[in-house]
Scaffold this motif. Structure first.
Motif, PDB file in Angstrom:
ATOM      1  N   PRO A 261      -0.560 -31.479  39.213  1.00 57.04           N
ATOM      2  CA  PRO A 261      -0.750 -32.615  40.125  1.00 57.04           C
ATOM      3  C   PRO A 261      -0.195 -32.373  41.542  1.00 57.04           C
ATOM      4  O   PRO A 261      -0.188 -33.304  42.338  1.00 57.04           O
ATOM      5  N   LYS A 262       0.284 -31.167  41.818  1.00 58.99           N
ATOM      6  CA  LYS A 262       0.913 -30.903  43.114  1.00 58.99           C
ATOM      7  C   LYS A 262       0.024 -31.299  44.283  1.00 58.99           C
ATOM      8  O   LYS A 262       0.475 -31.965  45.220  1.00 58.99           O
ATOM      9  N   ASP A 263      -1.235 -30.880  44.238  1.00 61.73           N
ATOM     10  CA  ASP A 263      -2.157 -31.184  45.336  1.00 61.73           C
ATOM     11  C   ASP A 263      -2.982 -32.439  45.068  1.00 61.73           C
ATOM     12  O   ASP A 263      -3.187 -33.261  45.961  1.00 61.73           O
ATOM     13  N   ILE A 264      -3.472 -32.559  43.867  1.00 65.75           N
ATOM     14  CA  ILE A 264      -4.295 -33.718  43.486  1.00 65.75           C
ATOM     15  C   ILE A 264      -3.899 -34.173  42.090  1.00 65.75           C
ATOM     16  O   ILE A 264      -3.937 -33.389  41.142  1.00 65.75           O
ATOM     17  N   SER A 265      -3.506 -35.427  41.966  1.00 71.61           N
ATOM     18  CA  SER A 265      -3.219 -35.993  40.647  1.00 71.61           C
ATOM     19  C   SER A 265      -4.532 -36.399  39.983  1.00 71.61           C
ATOM     20  O   SER A 265      -5.543 -36.628  40.665  1.00 71.61           O
ATOM     21  N   ILE A 266      -4.517 -36.509  38.669  1.00 74.46           N
ATOM     22  CA  ILE A 266      -5.735 -36.919  37.966  1.00 74.46           C
ATOM     23  C   ILE A 266      -5.385 -37.707  36.705  1.00 74.46           C
ATOM     24  O   ILE A 266      -4.415 -37.393  36.000  1.00 74.46           O
ATOM     25  N   ALA A 267      -6.160 -38.764  36.438  1.00 74.69           N
ATOM     26  CA  ALA A 267      -5.996 -39.585  35.237  1.00 74.69           C
ATOM     27  C   ALA A 267      -7.383 -39.978  34.743  1.00 74.69           C
ATOM     28  O   ALA A 267      -8.346 -39.978  35.514  1.00 74.69           O
ATOM     29  N   SER A 268      -7.474 -40.312  33.467  1.00 74.99           N
ATOM     30  CA  SER A 268      -8.810 -40.597  32.922  1.00 74.99           C
ATOM     31  C   SER A 268      -8.739 -41.463  31.673  1.00 74.99           C
ATOM     32  O   SER A 268      -7.697 -42.039  31.351  1.00 74.99           O
ATOM     33  N   PHE A 269      -9.866 -41.522  30.976  1.00 76.47           N
ATOM     34  CA  PHE A 269     -10.005 -42.311  29.751  1.00 76.47           C
ATOM     35  C   PHE A 269     -10.608 -41.424  28.657  1.00 76.47           C
ATOM     36  O   PHE A 269     -11.541 -40.670  28.916  1.00 76.47           O
ATOM     37  N   GLY A 270     -10.098 -41.543  27.464  1.00 78.20           N
ATOM     38  CA  GLY A 270     -10.654 -40.798  26.336  1.00 78.20           C
ATOM     39  C   GLY A 270      -9.606 -40.405  25.316  1.00 78.20           C
ATOM     40  O   GLY A 270      -9.744 -40.653  24.129  1.00 78.20           O
ATOM     41  N   GLY A 271      -8.569 -39.748  25.797  1.00 76.72           N
ATOM     42  CA  GLY A 271      -7.504 -39.336  24.875  1.00 76.72           C
ATOM     43  C   GLY A 271      -7.939 -38.264  23.901  1.00 76.72           C
ATOM     44  O   GLY A 271      -7.526 -38.269  22.740  1.00 76.72           O
ATOM     45  N   TYR A 272      -8.785 -37.326  24.346  1.00 80.19           N
ATOM     46  CA  TYR A 272      -9.210 -36.238  23.466  1.00 80.19           C
ATOM     47  C   TYR A 272      -8.000 -35.416  23.030  1.00 80.19           C
ATOM     48  O   TYR A 272      -7.013 -35.288  23.761  1.00 80.19           O
ATOM     49  N   LYS A 273      -8.074 -34.823  21.869  1.00 81.96           N
ATOM     50  CA  LYS A 273      -6.973 -33.988  21.374  1.00 81.96           C
ATOM     51  C   LYS A 273      -6.683 -32.836  22.329  1.00 81.96           C
ATOM     52  O   LYS A 273      -5.536 -32.456  22.539  1.00 81.96           O
ATOM     53  N   VAL A 274      -7.729 -32.263  22.923  1.00 78.12           N
ATOM     54  CA  VAL A 274      -7.556 -31.127  23.824  1.00 78.12           C
ATOM     55  C   VAL A 274      -6.804 -31.540  25.091  1.00 78.12           C
ATOM     56  O   VAL A 274      -6.226 -30.686  25.773  1.00 78.12           O
ATOM     57  N   SER A 275      -6.773 -32.853  25.388  1.00 78.90           N
ATOM     58  CA  SER A 275      -6.068 -33.314  26.580  1.00 78.90           C
ATOM     59  C   SER A 275      -4.579 -33.033  26.504  1.00 78.90           C
ATOM     60  O   SER A 275      -3.889 -32.947  27.530  1.00 78.90           O
ATOM     61  N   GLU A 276      -4.049 -32.895  25.287  1.00 78.49           N
ATOM     62  CA  GLU A 276      -2.633 -32.590  25.100  1.00 78.49           C
ATOM     63  C   GLU A 276      -2.361 -31.096  25.129  1.00 78.49           C
ATOM     64  O   GLU A 276      -1.217 -30.668  25.240  1.00 78.49           O
TER      65      GLU A 276
END
Length: 328
Positions: A261-276
């Motif tokens: 997130p140093k340059d651009i932060s990001i957030a989303s919806f879904g909670g996929y297992k791969v997101s962890e």
């Protein structure tokens, strides 16, 4: 649930013999007068011949149709697996049809499943059209929509308003000022409208600037869109309507030598297992997909049995605070 007509019922209502009705449906010879009488009964009762008639009984056949928009979505796959296993445990036989996001194919398969005389239909839907509503009204077949609201039907969907508010407030409090929202077309009322509007409403309480682009749920399209966007713009935060699109955005960000997130932060919806598993771990909303699958199986069986149930059921979520959003 409205009782389906049998061939004998049609014969009695039209005043002809059962064999005449059978010939009618099998393209045999039927006098014009008899044909007109039979057709009138069919039209008045919205009768559709059971294409499974030779293989299974017309009533209580235990078949439930399931229409899905794709088979490669993490969320759809999670819901489908639980829905399938729960229906089988209850003694039903799921008939799964994939439409590849083709809404016309989805509508056609609703009709096909009705003609197959399934006891009920579950639609994991991305859009509800007037044709969908007409199908519910005309056929009376027990039908459940998962992911979208059908005004004259039954629906199970995520609690988009609360989830969007949570993400919007979290980003607002993080101090991010220049925000890009990656959404989808408004034809998807749940994700394209309700989710998006909830995020924007929450962010409106903060001193932020929001821009928006629309993708099509895919990783590839989103990557291309963000690659183009970042040529001359630098948001300090991206909110993506789905994790899959967030992954495409992250790849585009990395292409320019920027980091999350140093340059651009990001957030989303879904909670996929791969997101962890990815680094940094994604800040996201994880909906209870297993609960959606279980509720869908329970609800369609209740509809088949004529039980009274709520028109709309909402599924809750967990907020997963990952490492992809930095605070000022």
């Amino acid at each position: 649930m409205k009782k389906r007509l049998t061939i004998l019922d049609i014969a009695n209502l039209s005043g002809v013999g059962k064999s005449t009705v059978s010939r009618f449906f099998n393209n045999g010879y039927v006098s014009p007068e008899a044909r007109e009488k039979i057709q009138k009964v069919i039209d008045e009762n919205s009768y559709a011949p059971n294409l499974f008639a030779r293989g299974i009984k017309a009533r209580n056949n235990k078949f439930i149709g399931i229409i899905v928009p794709c088979l490669d979505s993490n969320i759809t796959s999670d819901i489908l697996m639980v829905l399938d296993s729960n229906l089988r445990e209850a003694g039903y036989i799921p008939l799964i049809i994939n439409t590849n996001h083709n809404i016309e194919l989805e509508k056609a398969n609703l009709e096909n499943l009705w003609r197959l005389n399934v006891e009920g239909i579950v639609v994991i839907s991305t859009e509800v059209t007037e044709e969908h509503k007409d199908f519910i009204k005309r056929t009376k077949v027990p039908t459940l929509f998962v992911g979208q609201i059908c005004s004259n039907g039954y629906s199970i969907l995520n609690h988009e308003e609360a989830a969007g508010k949570k993400i919007g407030e979290y980003i607002g409090k993080s101090g991010r000022k220049n925000i890009l929202y990656i959404g989808v077309d408004e034809s998807d009322i749940t994700v394209g409208v309700k989710r998006r509007d909830a995020v924007f409403k929450a962010l409106s309480k903060f001193d932020v600037k929001i821009q928006e682009i629309k993708s099509d749920f895919s990783f590839e399209t989103t990557e291309k869109l963000i690659l183009e966007y970042l040529k001359d713009k630098r948001p300090d935060c991206i909110i993506s309507a789905t994790d899959n699109m967030a992954f495409g955005a992250i790849k585009a960000i990395n292409h320019y030598g920027l980091t999350v997130p140093k340059d651009i932060s990001i957030a989303s919806f879904g909670g996929y297992k791969v997101s962890e598993v990815i680094s940094p771990k994604l800040t996201t909303i994880r909906f209870y997909n297993d609960e959606t699958g279980k509720n869908a199986a329970k609800t369609i069986i209740q509809l088949i049995n004529g039980e009274k149930i709520p028109k709309i059921q909402k599924i809750e979520f967990d907020f997963v605070e990952g490492e992809s959003v930095s605070k000022i």
